[in-house]
Design a protein around this motif. Structure first.
Motif, mmCIF file in Angstrom:
data_model
loop_
_atom_site.group_PDB
_atom_site.id
_atom_site.type_symbol
_atom_site.label_atom_id
_atom_site.label_comp_id
_atom_site.label_asym_id
_atom_site.label_seq_id
_atom_site.Cartn_x
_atom_site.Cartn_y
_atom_site.Cartn_z
ATOM 1 N N ASP A 161 49.172 -49.722 -3.494
ATOM 2 C CA ASP A 161 49.089 -49.141 -2.154
ATOM 3 C C ASP A 161 47.731 -48.494 -1.913
ATOM 4 O OD1 ASP A 161 51.596 -50.027 -1.645
ATOM 5 O OD2 ASP A 161 52.587 -48.078 -1.838
ATOM 6 N N ARG A 162 47.171 -47.872 -2.949
ATOM 7 C CA ARG A 162 45.826 -47.290 -2.807
ATOM 8 C C ARG A 162 44.779 -48.380 -2.582
ATOM 9 N NH1 ARG A 162 45.224 -41.930 -4.401
ATOM 10 N NH2 ARG A 162 47.088 -40.988 -5.334
ATOM 11 N N THR A 163 44.915 -49.479 -3.312
ATOM 12 C CA THR A 163 43.970 -50.591 -3.167
ATOM 13 C C THR A 163 44.054 -51.209 -1.775
ATOM 14 O OG1 THR A 163 44.062 -51.100 -5.526
ATOM 15 C CG2 THR A 163 43.326 -52.869 -4.067
ATOM 16 N N VAL A 164 45.268 -51.420 -1.290
ATOM 17 C CA VAL A 164 45.459 -52.004 0.036
ATOM 18 C C VAL A 164 44.925 -51.078 1.121
ATOM 19 C CG1 VAL A 164 47.225 -52.638 1.741
ATOM 20 C CG2 VAL A 164 47.365 -53.503 -0.598
ATOM 21 N N ALA A 165 45.127 -49.780 0.934
ATOM 22 C CA ALA A 165 44.613 -48.817 1.918
ATOM 23 C C ALA A 165 43.106 -48.938 2.054
ATOM 24 C CB ALA A 165 44.992 -47.388 1.515
ATOM 25 N N TYR A 166 42.445 -49.257 0.964
ATOM 26 C CA TYR A 166 40.985 -49.409 1.001
ATOM 27 C C TYR A 166 40.581 -50.796 1.485
ATOM 28 C CZ TYR A 166 36.157 -49.805 -0.537
ATOM 29 O OH TYR A 166 34.808 -50.023 -0.571
ATOM 30 N N SER A 167 41.161 -51.838 0.857
ATOM 31 C CA SER A 167 40.666 -53.202 1.096
ATOM 32 C C SER A 167 41.136 -53.795 2.417
ATOM 33 C CB SER A 167 41.083 -54.120 -0.059
ATOM 34 O OG SER A 167 42.491 -54.240 -0.114
ATOM 35 N N LEU A 168 42.235 -53.280 2.975
ATOM 36 C CA LEU A 168 42.715 -53.805 4.257
ATOM 37 C C LEU A 168 42.485 -52.839 5.416
ATOM 38 C CD1 LEU A 168 46.062 -55.630 3.360
ATOM 39 C CD2 LEU A 168 43.785 -56.595 3.660
ATOM 40 N N GLU A 212 52.180 -51.248 9.397
ATOM 41 C CA GLU A 212 52.504 -50.763 8.061
ATOM 42 C C GLU A 212 51.252 -50.524 7.224
ATOM 43 O OE1 GLU A 212 55.756 -49.865 6.815
ATOM 44 O OE2 GLU A 212 55.703 -49.814 8.997
ATOM 45 N N ILE A 213 50.229 -51.356 7.427
ATOM 46 C CA ILE A 213 48.966 -51.121 6.709
ATOM 47 C C ILE A 213 48.343 -49.812 7.172
ATOM 48 C CG2 ILE A 213 46.582 -51.953 6.510
ATOM 49 C CD1 ILE A 213 47.819 -54.814 6.459
ATOM 50 N N LEU A 214 48.376 -49.556 8.488
ATOM 51 C CA LEU A 214 47.808 -48.315 9.014
ATOM 52 C C LEU A 214 48.635 -47.098 8.609
ATOM 53 C CD1 LEU A 214 46.702 -49.389 12.597
ATOM 54 C CD2 LEU A 214 45.273 -49.094 10.577
ATOM 55 N N PHE A 215 49.944 -47.277 8.458
ATOM 56 C CA PHE A 215 50.822 -46.158 8.114
ATOM 57 C C PHE A 215 50.960 -45.959 6.605
ATOM 58 C CE2 PHE A 215 53.390 -46.425 12.341
ATOM 59 C CZ PHE A 215 52.260 -46.035 13.030
ATOM 60 N N PRO A 217 50.425 -44.388 3.252
ATOM 61 C CA PRO A 217 50.081 -42.974 3.072
ATOM 62 C C PRO A 217 48.635 -42.719 2.655
ATOM 63 C CG PRO A 217 51.602 -43.739 1.356
ATOM 64 C CD PRO A 217 51.573 -44.782 2.414
ATOM 65 N N TYR A 218 47.946 -43.745 2.168
ATOM 66 C CA TYR A 218 46.562 -43.561 1.724
ATOM 67 C C TYR A 218 45.536 -44.043 2.748
ATOM 68 C CZ TYR A 218 48.994 -42.937 -2.702
ATOM 69 O OH TYR A 218 49.840 -42.495 -3.683
ATOM 70 N N THR A 219 46.014 -44.544 3.900
ATOM 71 C CA THR A 219 45.082 -45.068 4.904
ATOM 72 C C THR A 219 44.307 -43.956 5.600
ATOM 73 O OG1 THR A 219 46.323 -47.108 5.314
ATOM 74 C CG2 THR A 219 44.933 -46.306 7.108
ATOM 75 N N GLY A 220 44.941 -42.829 5.864
ATOM 76 C CA GLY A 220 44.316 -41.753 6.624
ATOM 77 C C GLY A 220 42.991 -41.300 6.033
ATOM 78 N N GLU A 221 42.942 -41.143 4.718
ATOM 79 C CA GLU A 221 41.700 -40.665 4.093
ATOM 80 C C GLU A 221 40.595 -41.709 4.197
ATOM 81 O OE1 GLU A 221 42.069 -41.104 -0.582
ATOM 82 O OE2 GLU A 221 43.970 -40.366 0.249
ATOM 83 N N GLN A 222 40.977 -42.994 4.213
ATOM 84 C CA GLN A 222 39.963 -44.038 4.372
ATOM 85 C C GLN A 222 39.400 -44.045 5.791
ATOM 86 O OE1 GLN A 222 38.908 -45.547 1.787
ATOM 87 N NE2 GLN A 222 40.546 -45.005 0.368
ATOM 88 N N VAL A 223 40.275 -43.887 6.783
ATOM 89 C CA VAL A 223 39.824 -43.852 8.173
ATOM 90 C C VAL A 223 38.973 -42.603 8.418
ATOM 91 C CG1 VAL A 223 40.564 -43.793 10.597
ATOM 92 C CG2 VAL A 223 41.817 -45.182 8.942
ATOM 93 N N ALA A 224 39.328 -41.502 7.756
ATOM 94 C CA ALA A 224 38.530 -40.277 7.888
ATOM 95 C C ALA A 224 37.107 -40.501 7.385
ATOM 96 C CB ALA A 224 39.199 -39.137 7.124
#
Length: 264
Positions: A161-168, A212-215, A217-224
């Motif tokens: 999930d951490r990897t997907v939050a970054y790579s997607l 689901e990719i945007l939601f 839990p690790y996506t927020g810090e990447q968008v920040a």
């Protein structure tokens, strides 16, 4: 093996084509029309047929929104030793489901799809196999992905999930921003056209998948991080800071140099 594929979409059909000459395969889809072009496999129109087939492995390739629902519907028809698996790009809720489903499981993520990847040439593509799962199931997919010449990585559900939050999420959000400010160009430049092609592909993805990719839990810090970089860049632009932009370009070139140098 006797392998059942749930869902006759693009990825489901891809796995059927891949497996049907080495294994006894079957496909089930609620929409019979989606199975018209499947080949060399048993086509099922009712779940009752699953019980007769007695699959040893189930590959769940339905749309992300219905992954767990599809599992729940087919479970009563599976023999206890049947391995259940998914190829979902978002694993939210799946680990918890697997722990209580009563079947051995394996979870993988082929990190390519029909939108951008050449499914006949995958040597530059990657696949993730979740390390928490049935040993024989993991070996099966490792062998399958190796034969496709994919680069294989093993992660836990959380690491995935951490990897997907970054790579997607980073490329998806960057595409959203591009599309949000875009104006039609009668004579677009090459770079603009390439960005438009990417935007077309991303925006043709299923809305639920994007959600689901945007939601994650690790996506927020990447968008920040994107927001912080845009703030820094905007400050340089407002000040017309030539030294600042030179330093910024040096920083970002250094940041991507290793990946750029690896592109053939």
């Amino acid at each position: 093996m006797r392998i059942l594929v749930l869902g006759a979409g693009k990825m489901g059909s891809f796995f059927l084509d891949l497996l049907s000459f080495d294994h006894e395969t079957a496909v089930y889809d609620k929409d019979p029309k989606r199975m018209r072009f499947t080949y060399n496999c048993r086509r099922m129109t009712s779940l009752g047929e699953v019980g007769d087939f007695r699959p040893e492995l189930v590959i769940n390739a339905v749309t992300l929104k219905y992954t767990i629902t599809a599992f729940e519907e087919v479970m009563p028809y599976l023999p206890p030793e049947c391995i259940v698996s998914d190829i979902s790009s978002v694993k939210t809720g799946l680990h918890e489901y697997y722990k209580q489903c009563g079947h051995p499981f394996v979870s993988t993520h082929p990190m390519f799809g029909p939108t951008f990847a050449n499914l006949q040439q995958l040597s530059e593509e990657n696949a993730i196999i979740i390390s928490q799962g049935d040993y024989m199931g993991r070996i099966f997919f490792k062998d399958l992905y190796s034969r496709l010449d994919l680069n294989i990585y093993e992660y836990t559900f959380d690491e995935h999930d951490r990897t997907v939050a970054y790579s997607l999420s980073i490329p998806f959000v960057s595409t959203f921003v591009f599309a949000a400010v875009m104006k039609h160009q009668d004579a677009p430049g090459t770079t603009f056209k390439r960005h438009m092609k990417i935007a077309k592909g991303v925006l043709n993805e299923d809305d639920y998948l994007l959600q689901e990719i945007l939601f994650n839990p690790y996506t927020g810090e990447q968008v920040a991080q994107i927001r912080n970089e845009l703030k820094e860049l905007l400050g340089i632009i407002d000040r017309k800071d030539a030294a600042g932009i030179k330093a910024y370009l040096t920083k970002i070139r250094s940041n991507v140099r290793r990946d750029i140098d690896s592109i053939k």
